[in-house]
Design a protein around this motif. Structure first.
Motif, PDB file in Angstrom:
ATOM      1  N   UNK A  37       8.592  39.369  59.126  1.00 13.83           N
ATOM      2  CA  UNK A  37       7.372  38.467  58.752  1.00 13.83           C
ATOM      3  C   UNK A  37       7.746  37.189  59.623  1.00 13.83           C
ATOM      4  N   UNK A  38       6.356  36.746  60.165  1.00 14.08           N
ATOM      5  CA  UNK A  38       6.288  35.579  61.075  1.00 14.08           C
ATOM      6  C   UNK A  38       6.062  34.497  60.168  1.00 14.08           C
ATOM      7  N   UNK A  39       6.393  33.351  60.088  1.00 14.74           N
ATOM      8  CA  UNK A  39       5.974  32.223  59.353  1.00 14.74           C
ATOM      9  C   UNK A  39       6.024  31.049  60.019  1.00 14.74           C
ATOM     10  N   UNK A  40       5.030  30.029  59.793  1.00 14.33           N
ATOM     11  CA  UNK A  40       5.008  28.782  60.444  1.00 14.33           C
ATOM     12  C   UNK A  40       4.698  28.045  59.240  1.00 14.33           C
ATOM     13  N   UNK A  41       5.448  26.904  59.193  1.00 11.51           N
ATOM     14  CA  UNK A  41       5.245  25.671  58.075  1.00 11.51           C
ATOM     15  C   UNK A  41       5.393  24.471  58.873  1.00 11.51           C
ATOM     16  N   UNK A  42       4.120  23.693  58.809  1.00  8.76           N
ATOM     17  CA  UNK A  42       4.037  22.521  59.603  1.00  8.76           C
ATOM     18  C   UNK A  42       2.649  21.804  59.616  1.00  8.76           C
ATOM     19  N   UNK A  43       2.295  21.085  60.488  1.00 10.20           N
ATOM     20  CA  UNK A  43       1.108  20.287  60.731  1.00 10.20           C
ATOM     21  C   UNK A  43       0.075  20.855  62.091  1.00 10.20           C
ATOM     22  N   UNK A  44      -1.104  20.669  61.975  1.00 12.53           N
ATOM     23  CA  UNK A  44      -1.873  20.997  63.010  1.00 12.53           C
ATOM     24  C   UNK A  44      -2.962  20.020  63.243  1.00 12.53           C
ATOM     25  N   UNK A  45      -3.080  19.476  64.383  1.00 15.31           N
ATOM     26  CA  UNK A  45      -4.076  18.515  64.477  1.00 15.31           C
ATOM     27  C   UNK A  45      -5.073  18.812  65.657  1.00 15.31           C
TER      28      UNK A  45
END
Lengths: 180, 261
Positions: A64-72
Motif C-alpha cells: 500500500x502507498x499512503x500519503x497524508x498531508x496537504x496540497x496547495x
C-alpha cells in the motif's frame, strides 16, 4: 355599460401592471442569481486553493502507498501553476517526508473547465526526504495531467481526473498586505 | 325616476309622490307643477336655478301661464312637505334676486341604464349618482383587482427567491452532524451498498460526524469493468468543515484506490 367597461379596463391594467412587474423581477433575479459568476469561465482563472489529503493506493500484489498531508494549488500568472505537497509518504521503501513544489504550465479550457497541466520542474525543500523517482512514481506518474475544475460551492473547488474526483480544496482570498 | 333626498326622503317623480324612505304610508301626492319644480331643483342640485328658468321649464313648456306668485307658492309648499317628512333644515335656499337652490344629498336609483346615461350627459347635472348594485360590483372588482395581483406577486417572489439563490444540484442526506452529498447524484439500485461502504470508510478513517459540523462529498468509481477480470475501485471522500455561518473553512480529502486482479 360603458362606465362598467371603463372600470374593468382600468382594473385589467392594474392587474397587467402587477403581473408585468412580477415577471420582470423574476426574470431579473433568475438571470442574475442563476448565472455562472465564475472565475472558471475565464481562460486565465486566478487560483489559490488548499486542502488536506489522505491518499492510499493498493496495487495488486503490492504494498500500500499512503500519503497524508496537504496540497496547495496556486496560479502564477496566466500560464504557470504551482502544486505544493507537504506531508508524509509511506511506501514499501519506507516512510518519507514530503515538502516540494511542482511547477506546471497550464492551459485552461473555460468551455468545459478542463485544465491541461504539463510538468516543467520542481522546487524541493531541504526538509523533503523523498527520492525524486519515488515521488514521481507515487504521486505524479505522468508529465501531463488533465484536471477538471468544478466550483462545488462558495470558496470550494473540486479537482477531478477523467476517472474520479481527486481533491477538494478551499480557496484562499488574496489580501493586500502593507510592505515595510 | 326615483330620487332619495338626504337618504330620508323618497321622491317618485313619475308618480309625483314624496314619502319617507321605505314608508309608503307617509306618501304625499305632489301636484304636477310641484313635481316638475322639485325635479328641476334636483337636476340642478347645488346650483342656483333662476326664477325665469324655473318658470319656463315648469310652466311655459307645459303650456301653462308662468307666474311668480305660483312659483313662490309651490316653493313654500315643497318646504312644508319636507318639514312634515322630518327634514327640519330648509334645503330649498332662496337666492335673492336670482332664484332658488336645492342643497341636499341626492341619490338616484336608475331603473334603466339608458335614462341613467342620458341624465349623466347633461352638463348641468350635479347629481351624486349612486347605483348600489353596480358600484358594489365595481368596488369588489377594484378591491380584488388590487389584492389578487399583490398575492400573486408575493407568492411568485417567495417561490422564485429561494430557488434562484440556491443551486440545488446534488442529492443529500445526513449522518449525525454531517451532511452527505453524493457527487455522482445517484439514487440507484446500489445506494444501500454504497452507504454501507461509505459508513465503513468513514469509521475506518476516524471521521467524526458527531462533533464536526461538516459536509461530506463522496463518489464511488469503478474504473475497470469486471468483465476484463480486473477491478479498480476508487472511493473519494472529502469532509469539509463548516463554521457557524456555514462557510467552509477546511477540507480533508480521502482518496482510496484498490486494484484487483
Amino acid at each position: 355599460m360603458r362606465e362598467l367597461l371603463v372600470s374593468h379596463a382600468k382594473t385589467m391594467r392594474i392587474i397587467a401592471l402587477y403581473c408585468g412587474v412580477t415577471i420582470a423581477i423574476a426574470v431579473f433575479m433568475m438571470t442574475y442569481f442563476l448565472r455562472d459568476k465564475s472565475e472558471f469561465d475565464t481562460p486565465h482563472p486566478a487560483l489559490s486553493c488548499k486542502g488536506e489529503v489522505h491518499f492510499s493506493l493498493q496495487p495488486p500484489e503490492a504494498t500500500l502507498t499512503v500519503m497524508n498531508g496537504n496540497i496547495s494549488i496556486i496560479t502564477l500568472g496566466t500560464q504557470r501553476l504551482a502544486l505544493h505537497y507537504s506531508g508524509q509518504l509511506r511506501e514499501k521503501e519506507g516512510v518519507f517526508y514530503v515538502n516540494r513544489t511542482l511547477l506546471m504550465d497550464y492551459l485552461y479550457h473555460p468551455e468545459n473547465h478542463v485544465m491541461e497541466l504539463t510538468y516543467t520542474g520542481a522546487h524541493v525543500s531541504s526538509l523533503d526526504t523523498v527520492p525524486d523517482a519515488l515521488f514521481y512514481q507515487a504521486l505524479v506518474r505522468s508529465n501531463t495531467l488533465l484536471m477538471r475544475v468544478d466550483e462545488v460551492g462558495h470558496n470550494l473547488l473540486l479537482f477531478s481526473s477523467p476517472e474520479s474526483p481527486q481533491f477538494m480544496c478551499t480557496t484562499q482570498s488574496i489580501s493586500k498586505r502593507p510592505v515595510g | 325616476m326615483e330620487y332619495f333626498i338626504n337618504k330620508r326622503i323618497h321622491f317618485d317623480s313619475d308618480n309625483g309622490l314624496l314619502m319617507l324612505t321605505g314608508n309608503e304610508q307617509s306618501a304625499i301626492q305632489l301636484s304636477r307643477q310641484g313635481c316638475r319644480l322639485l325635479s328641476e331643483l334636483i337636476t340642478h342640485c347645488g346650483n342656483t336655478v333662476s326664477r325665469e328658468n324655473l318658470l319656463q321649464r315648469v310652466w311655459e313648456e307645459q303650456a301653462l301661464t308662468p307666474s311668480d306668485g305660483n312659483l313662490s307658492n309651490h316653493i313654500s309648499l315643497l318646504r312644508k312637505h319636507f318639514f312634515q317628512l322630518g327634514i327640519k333644515k330648509n334645503i330649498i335656499i332662496t337666492v335673492p334676486k336670482t332664484g332658488f337652490r336645492l342643497e341636499a344629498d341626492i341619490s338616484l336609483r336608475a331603473f334603466s341604464k339608458e335614462k341613467f346615461f342620458s341624465l349623466k350627459k347633461r352638463k348641468d347635472i350635479s347629481l351624486n349618482i349612486t347605483d348600489n348594485k353596480e358600484n358594489k360590483d365595481q368596488k369588489w372588482i377594484q378591491k380584488k383587482g388590487h389584492v389578487y395581483p399583490l398575492i400573486a406577486t408575493i407568492v411568485t417572489l417567495s417561490v422564485l427567491l429561494p430557488l434562484s439563490l440556491y443551486k440545488v444540484n446534488r442529492t443529500a442526506s445526513n449522518l449525525d452532524r454531517c451532511k452527505i452529498i453524493d457527487l455522482a447524484g445517484n439514487r440507484g439500485l446500489y445506494l444501500a451498498e454504497e452507504l454501507k461502504a461509505l459508513t465503513t470508510f468513514i469509521k475506518k478513517n476516524n471521521i467524526d460526524c458527531k462533533k464536526d459540523n461538516s459536509i461530506i462529498y463522496f463518489k464511488f468509481t469503478n474504473a475497470l469493468p469486471r468483465q476484463n477480470n480486473g477491478d479498480m475501485r476508487v472511493i473519494f471522500l472529502a469532509q469539509c468543515r463548516r463554521r457557524n455561518d456555514n462557510r467552509i473553512t477546511h477540507c480533508a480529502n480521502y482518496w482510496s484506490a484498490t486494484l484487483k486482479r
